[in-house]
Design a protein around this motif. Structure first.
Motif, short mmCIF file in Angstrom:
data_model
loop_
_atom_site.label_atom_id
_atom_site.label_comp_id
_atom_site.label_asym_id
_atom_site.label_seq_id
_atom_site.Cartn_x
_atom_site.Cartn_y
_atom_site.Cartn_z
N LYS A 35 -5.95 -1.53 -2.31
CA LYS A 35 -4.83 -2.49 -2.48
C LYS A 35 -3.48 -1.80 -2.39
N LYS A 36 -3.38 -0.90 -1.44
CA LYS A 36 -2.17 -0.08 -1.30
C LYS A 36 -1.31 -0.63 -0.17
N TRP A 37 -0.06 -0.89 -0.46
CA TRP A 37 0.91 -1.40 0.51
C TRP A 37 1.79 -0.23 0.95
N ALA A 38 1.49 0.37 2.09
CA ALA A 38 2.20 1.58 2.52
C ALA A 38 2.49 1.53 4.02
N PRO A 39 3.61 0.87 4.37
CA PRO A 39 3.92 0.72 5.80
C PRO A 39 4.15 2.07 6.48
N ILE A 95 -5.95 2.10 7.58
CA ILE A 95 -5.53 0.80 7.06
C ILE A 95 -6.64 0.18 6.21
N GLN A 96 -7.89 0.32 6.68
CA GLN A 96 -9.01 -0.24 5.93
C GLN A 96 -9.17 0.44 4.58
N GLN A 129 -6.44 -0.75 2.30
CA GLN A 129 -6.73 -2.11 1.82
C GLN A 129 -7.72 -2.08 0.65
N ILE A 170 -6.46 2.18 12.28
CA ILE A 170 -7.15 1.06 11.64
C ILE A 170 -8.09 1.56 10.53
N THR A 171 -8.70 2.72 10.73
CA THR A 171 -9.58 3.25 9.68
C THR A 171 -8.77 3.53 8.41
#
Lengths: 315, 315
Positions: B127-131, B120-121, B124, B117-118
Motif C-alpha cells: 500500500k505504498k504510494w511512491a510516484p 509497482i505490484q 501495491q 510493473i513488477t
C-alpha cells in the motif's frame, strides 16, 4: 540580461528548486521557489507569475498582483473551481506534453494482461515450461473517452496494434480519426462493445461520476477499465462493487477520488486491480519546463499564451 | 467432394486432431493424424502430404511417397538439416503469420521493464504510494536482427513508439524502412548503439552462436536482449556469463538452445531474465490452419506453393 524581470514564483512539493534553476539558466533573475505552504507564504507578495502544482490556494488571498498562473499539469480542476483564483489572471495548463508517456503507460498494461506476464513470472519461479496462446490486441476494440492530445496519441498507438477504435468527446475534435464517434449523451452505447475503456477526461461538473454503476454494468464482463484522467470521473464505490461482483476482468487506476489513495481503500488488495501512484503523465522539469519557458517568452512579448484554460468548460 | 484426395498426415504433439478436423471440414477425406512416433509409424505409408511440427524425422525412411512437407512453424532448421528429408519433396514453412503476435510479445516486455510493473505490484502489496518517472520507449534505439515479415511488423510498432530503428539482414530487404541498415559482417557496429536488441533470426550455419560474448560485450551495459528467433543464434553460456557480470540490464528469452529449457539451467533463477516457453509466435489451428488450406488448394491445382524454403539459405 532580460529587459523585463517579472517576479516568478515556483511552487511544487518536490521539484520547485529544479524548476527555479531551469528558469534562472535562461536569464531570469527574479525567480523564487517554495515547497510548502509556510515557505510560499513568505515570498508570495508581489508575485506576477505563478508556476505551480498543488498550490495551497487559500494563500492567493495574500496577494492581488498575480497576472498569470501556469499549472505544472494537464488537469486544472482545482484552480478552475477555487474562489481564490482571480478571474482577472490568465490561467494556462500544460498541453501536448503527456500524450506519449500516458499512451506508453496504457499500452504496457494492455499487453501485460494479454501476455499474462505475472503468471509467466510465477511459472518461471517453479521452472515450469507450459506454453499457452497469449491474447492479442489486434482485432480488439478500444474506447477512448476524451480526444485531446493524449487521446490522439492513444489513437496512433492503437492503429499500430490493428485495434478497432471508438471515441467519445464533447467537441467531436479528432472524430475523423476514430472508427466510431460518440457524444457524451451516448455513454451506454459507447461502452457496450469495448474490450478496453480508457478514460482521459478532465474533471468538470459534466464528468463527475459519469462512469457509474450503470455504465460499468453496460460494459462487457470481459472488458478492462483504465483511468488516466481524473479520479472523480469514476464513482469509485460503484467500481469496487462492480469489480467484486465479477463484472470486468480488470482495472488499471492511476488516478483516484482522493490522492494519495487511502490505506483504507479496498482497491489496494483487489485482485485484477492495478493501483499506480498518478505517474502515467508525471510532470518533470525536462518534460514541462520547456513548455513553460516557451510560454514565458510569449508572456514577455505580450503574445497569446499556449494552453489557455476555458474556465467555462473547465479545461 | 474433391476431385483428388491426396493422403494427408498431420503430426503435432498436442494439436494433431484439431488440424485433421479443420482439413476434413474443407471436404478432404483422406486425412490422418498422429501425436506420437508410435502412432505416426502406423499411418505414414503412402503419405503424399505431411503437415507437421517436431516430426520424428528418422521415420521418414519408412516411406518414399511424400511430395510435400508443410511445417507448422516459421523455423524449419530441423527439416533442412535432416538427411531423412528427401530433396525431391517440396518443403514449405509458415510465413506472414507470426509478425503480429511476436511483435506484441516483444513490446509487452519493453514496456513492462520501463513501467517497472513488477516493482509497482510490490509497492501495491505494501500500500505504498511512491510516484516515479517511468522510462519511455520514445527516443530509444531498437535493433532488429532479421528483417522478414516478423521484423517488418516490429518496425511498424517501433515507428508508432517513436523509436530509432536499426536493422541487420542478409538480403537488405526492408532496408529502406529502417534508419540504419547493417550487414552480417557488421554485427559489432550494429549492436553498439542499441537500447534493445531483438533477434528474429532463423537457425542456419551462418547464424549459429553469432551472438556470442564479443557481441554481447559490444552492447551498451544498459541494453536489453530479446530472442524470439532461434535459441541456437545465442551462445547461451556466454549470455549467462555476461549477464552475471552485470553487463546488460535484462534478457527476455522465448527460445533456447535446448527446449524445453532444462531445470538445470541457471537462466530460470537469474534476476532480470524472463524465461518464456516458446510462445511468442505459437502455432495454432486458427493461426496457421488457414495458411495450410490455401497452400493445399494451390497444391491440388498444381500452382506454386507459398512459403517455399530455400534449402541453401536454410529458411
Amino acid at each position: 540580461m532580460k529587459t523585463r524581470q517579472p517576479k516568478i514564483v515556483v511552487y511544487s512539493p518536490n521539484q520547485a528548486k529544479d524548476y527555479e534553476n531551469m528558469i534562472r539558466k535562461q536569464g531570469y533573475t527574479n525567480v523564487f521557489s517554495a515547497s510548502s505552504p509556510a515557505e510560499v507564504k513568505e515570498i508570495i507578495a508581489d508575485t506576477e507569475i505563478l508556476l505551480c502544482w498543488k498550490f495551497p490556494l487559500h494563500l492567493l488571498s495574500e496577494t492581488d498582483s498575480i497576472k498569470w498562473i501556469q499549472s505544472l499539469g494537464a488537469g486544472v480542476d482545482d484552480l478552475v473551481s477555487s474562489p481564490h483564483v482571480s478571474k482577472q489572471s490568465q490561467l494556462t495548463r500544460i498541453v501536448d506534453q503527456f500524450g506519449v508517456p500516458i499512451a506508453e503507460y496504457v499500452f504496457s498494461y494492455f499487453l501485460h494482461f494479454n501476455q499474462r506476464i505475472t503468471a509467466i513470472q510465477s511459472a518461471q519461479k517453479e521452472k515450469k515450461w507450459a506454453p499457452f496462446e497469449p491474447e492479442l490486441l489486434s482485432g480488439k476494440t478500444i474506447g477512448i473517452a476524451g480526444l485531446g492530445s493524449i487521446g490522439g496519441e492513444m489513437i496512433r498507438k492503437a492503429r499500430a496494434f490493428d485495434m478497432k477504435i471508438h471515441g467519445l468527446s464533447v467537441s467531436g475534435k479528432q472524430a475523423q480519426f476514430v472508427d466510431k464517434h460518440f457524444h457524451p449523451d451516448e455513454w451506454r452505447e459507447f461502452v457496450k462493445e469495448l474490450d478496453y475503456l480508457v478514460l482521459v477526461l478532465p474533471f468538470t461538473e459534466n464528468t463527475y461520476h459519469v462512469v457509474n454503476r450503470d455504465i460499468l454494468l453496460a460494459m462487457k464482463p470481459s472488458a478492462y477499465l483504465v483511468n488516466v484522467g481524473r479520479g472523480q470521473v469514476v464513482a469509485e464505490d460503484d467500481l469496487i462493487d462492480v469489480l467484486k461482483s465479477g463484472h470486468l476482468r480488470g482495472a488499471v487506476l492511476d488516478v483516484f477520488e482522493h490522492e494519495p489513495l487511502s490505506e483504507e481503500s479496498p482497491l489496494w488488495e483487489m485482485p485484477n486491480v492495478y493501483v499506480t501512484p498518478h505517474l502515467s503523465g508525471i510532470s518533470t522539469p525536462s518534460r514541462v519546463g520547456h513548455f513553460f519557458l516557451e510560454n514565458l517568452k510569449r508572456y514577455i512579448n505580450e503574445e497569446e499564451l499556449a494552453g489557455i484554460v476555458d474556465r467555462n468548460s473547465g479545461y
